[in-house]
Design a protein around this motif. Sequence first.
Motif, PDB file in Angstrom:
ATOM      1  N   VAL A   1      -6.792  -3.118 -13.262  1.00 33.77           N
ATOM      2  CA  VAL A   1      -6.501  -3.304 -11.742  1.00 33.77           C
ATOM      3  C   VAL A   1      -5.684  -4.363 -11.670  1.00 33.77           C
ATOM      4  CG1 VAL A   1      -7.563  -3.907  -9.722  1.00 33.77           C
ATOM      5  CG2 VAL A   1      -9.025  -2.471 -11.371  1.00 33.77           C
TER       6      VAL A   1
ATOM      7  N   ASP B   1      -4.772   4.129  -7.941  1.00 33.10           N
ATOM      8  CA  ASP B   1      -4.143   2.714  -7.460  1.00 33.10           C
ATOM      9  C   ASP B   1      -4.134   2.593  -6.017  1.00 33.10           C
ATOM     10  OD1 ASP B   1      -3.476   2.136  -9.983  1.00 33.10           O
ATOM     11  OD2 ASP B   1      -1.399   2.221  -9.758  1.00 33.10           O
TER      12      ASP B   1
ATOM     13  N   ALA C   1       2.105   1.673  -3.331  1.00 29.43           N
ATOM     14  CA  ALA C   1       0.867   2.463  -4.230  1.00 29.43           C
ATOM     15  C   ALA C   1       0.690   3.875  -4.148  1.00 29.43           C
ATOM     16  CB  ALA C   1      -0.286   1.634  -3.843  1.00 29.43           C
TER      17      ALA C   1
ATOM     18  N   VAL D   1     -12.996  -7.720  -7.627  1.00 31.26           N
ATOM     19  CA  VAL D   1     -12.442  -6.696  -8.115  1.00 31.26           C
ATOM     20  C   VAL D   1     -13.818  -6.076  -9.008  1.00 31.26           C
ATOM     21  CG1 VAL D   1     -11.742  -7.932 -10.032  1.00 31.26           C
ATOM     22  CG2 VAL D   1     -10.686  -5.863  -9.645  1.00 31.26           C
TER      23      VAL D   1
ATOM     24  N   MET E   1      -1.748  -3.868 -10.519  1.00 28.01           N
ATOM     25  CA  MET E   1      -1.122  -4.554  -9.239  1.00 28.01           C
ATOM     26  C   MET E   1       0.134  -5.192  -9.526  1.00 28.01           C
ATOM     27  SD  MET E   1      -3.179  -7.166  -6.717  1.00 28.01           S
ATOM     28  CE  MET E   1      -2.473  -7.794  -5.358  1.00 28.01           C
TER      29      MET E   1
ATOM     30  N   LEU F   1      -6.019 -10.399  -2.595  1.00 28.03           N
ATOM     31  CA  LEU F   1      -6.248  -9.337  -1.561  1.00 28.03           C
ATOM     32  C   LEU F   1      -7.796  -9.719  -0.602  1.00 28.03           C
ATOM     33  CD1 LEU F   1      -5.488  -5.882  -3.247  1.00 28.03           C
ATOM     34  CD2 LEU F   1      -4.027  -7.391  -1.799  1.00 28.03           C
TER      35      LEU F   1
ATOM     36  N   TYR G   1      -6.677  -0.403  -4.034  1.00 24.23           N
ATOM     37  CA  TYR G   1      -5.993  -1.416  -3.240  1.00 24.23           C
ATOM     38  C   TYR G   1      -6.359  -1.409  -1.727  1.00 24.23           C
ATOM     39  CZ  TYR G   1      -4.210  -2.054  -7.944  1.00 24.23           C
ATOM     40  OH  TYR G   1      -4.000  -2.215  -9.217  1.00 24.23           O
TER      41      TYR G   1
ATOM     42  N   LEU H   1       0.589  -1.157   0.229  1.00 32.86           N
ATOM     43  CA  LEU H   1       0.152  -0.111   0.066  1.00 32.86           C
ATOM     44  C   LEU H   1       0.663   1.175   0.056  1.00 32.86           C
ATOM     45  CD1 LEU H   1      -2.852  -0.860   2.294  1.00 32.86           C
ATOM     46  CD2 LEU H   1      -3.118  -0.675  -0.190  1.00 32.86           C
TER      47      LEU H   1
ATOM     48  N   PRO I   1      -5.617  -9.341  -7.828  1.00 31.67           N
ATOM     49  CA  PRO I   1      -6.497  -8.341  -6.832  1.00 31.67           C
ATOM     50  C   PRO I   1      -7.573  -9.513  -5.835  1.00 31.67           C
ATOM     51  CG  PRO I   1      -6.466  -7.351  -8.961  1.00 31.67           C
ATOM     52  CD  PRO I   1      -5.716  -8.653  -9.083  1.00 31.67           C
TER      53      PRO I   1
ATOM     54  N   SER J   1      -8.268  -4.467   0.008  1.00 34.65           N
ATOM     55  CA  SER J   1      -7.622  -5.141   1.306  1.00 34.65           C
ATOM     56  C   SER J   1      -8.257  -4.974   2.401  1.00 34.65           C
ATOM     57  CB  SER J   1      -6.077  -4.307   1.539  1.00 34.65           C
ATOM     58  OG  SER J   1      -5.428  -4.510   0.005  1.00 34.65           O
TER      59      SER J   1
END
Length: 392
Positions: A317, A204, A196, A218, A321, A339, A208, A193, A336, A212
């Motif tokens: 996405v 972004d 990101a 997603v 990632m 997560l 995320y 994170l 994704p 998370s």
Amino acid sequence: MKYVNHMEFQRKSFQVSELFKGGYNMQKILQELKVKSGFNTKQKAEEFAATLIHELNQGTYLEETDKIFSDFTKEWLPVYSEAKDVKPGTIRVREHEISKLLPYFSQLKLKDINRKMYQDALNDLKDQGYSDSTRDGVNHTGRMIFRKALELELIKKDPTEFAYVKKDKKTIEQLEEEEVPKYLEKEELALFLNTAKEHGLEHDYLMYLVLSYTGIRVGELVALKWKDVDFVNHTISITKTYYNPSNNALKFQLVTPKTRKSRRKIIVDEEVIEALKEHKKVQERVIERLGTIYFNHDFIFAKMERQFGYPIIIKNVRDRMKRLLRIASLNEDLTPHSLRHTHTSLLAEAGVSLEQIMDRLGHTNDQITKNVYLHVTQEMKKEASLKSSLNS
């Protein structure tokens, strides 16, 4: 040598039919005898003729269709779609699974496909290296197709009835690797994170962060609209998901969630709410600047550089990632969806019950989630036991 003297059992058919004073459809009998082009013995030929006459007498005779497999699948798919009210994504899966059966049965008549042929097809798919899950799906679709043909009285026997999917025995190491999917540990998530936030592209960090800390899918993420967020009560409502197989940002669909259980309301923490508020302010300035050029349909994760206002596509996405994982030197195989497992691990570590986690994720029953939960809680017990022994 095959017994093919049809005249002899045709005469037998006439003799039996006369006993019942013409109560049989002799044209159908002779047609069936003509189609059956050979028997191993005279006795089997006579037994077939007698069985056929018995079916006609009992009213159980079924004249099988000459329809070929490929044609019937084209008829079956829309019927299946309407009857089950299935989502577009499921239809694509069924089409993909049918495509795996077509090389074997495409031009064959439904009535000519037997159990051995169908089983041989499943076995050959294994020899070609298709996974267990792929072959399970192919077999599931094949069963539905032939059962519908049976239901419509187009065939007498279902060739899939006793079919099975061959699976190799797995080693203990393989089973252990499959049981617990890969996800980010707490420290890895913090690194991801932070990466990101510092190196991310448009949306972004927020994307995320939400994935998370909510565990949503997603497709549910990119379908989110501002009306789904309750800033007062700190909740996000999941009522729809995004569907776009062509990855064309202008050609998307919003469809109902994956399952009935997927419709849910999630409580989120202050950090997520504050990040959403900040994003909303930025988006509002973009909308004010662009005016009517902006496709203003209330999407949270809307594109603000090109195709303004359209929701970001799922492929972006995933790709973004992977880029961030590479920058952070983390496992690039994570997706994704990983997560969701990361979120499960965080909740399990915080002492949230498995039932509550299932509700939050929108699951009725999911073995992978259970495996992650058990893995985390078992590790916690080991740590607690170790600390206890060190302190004693």
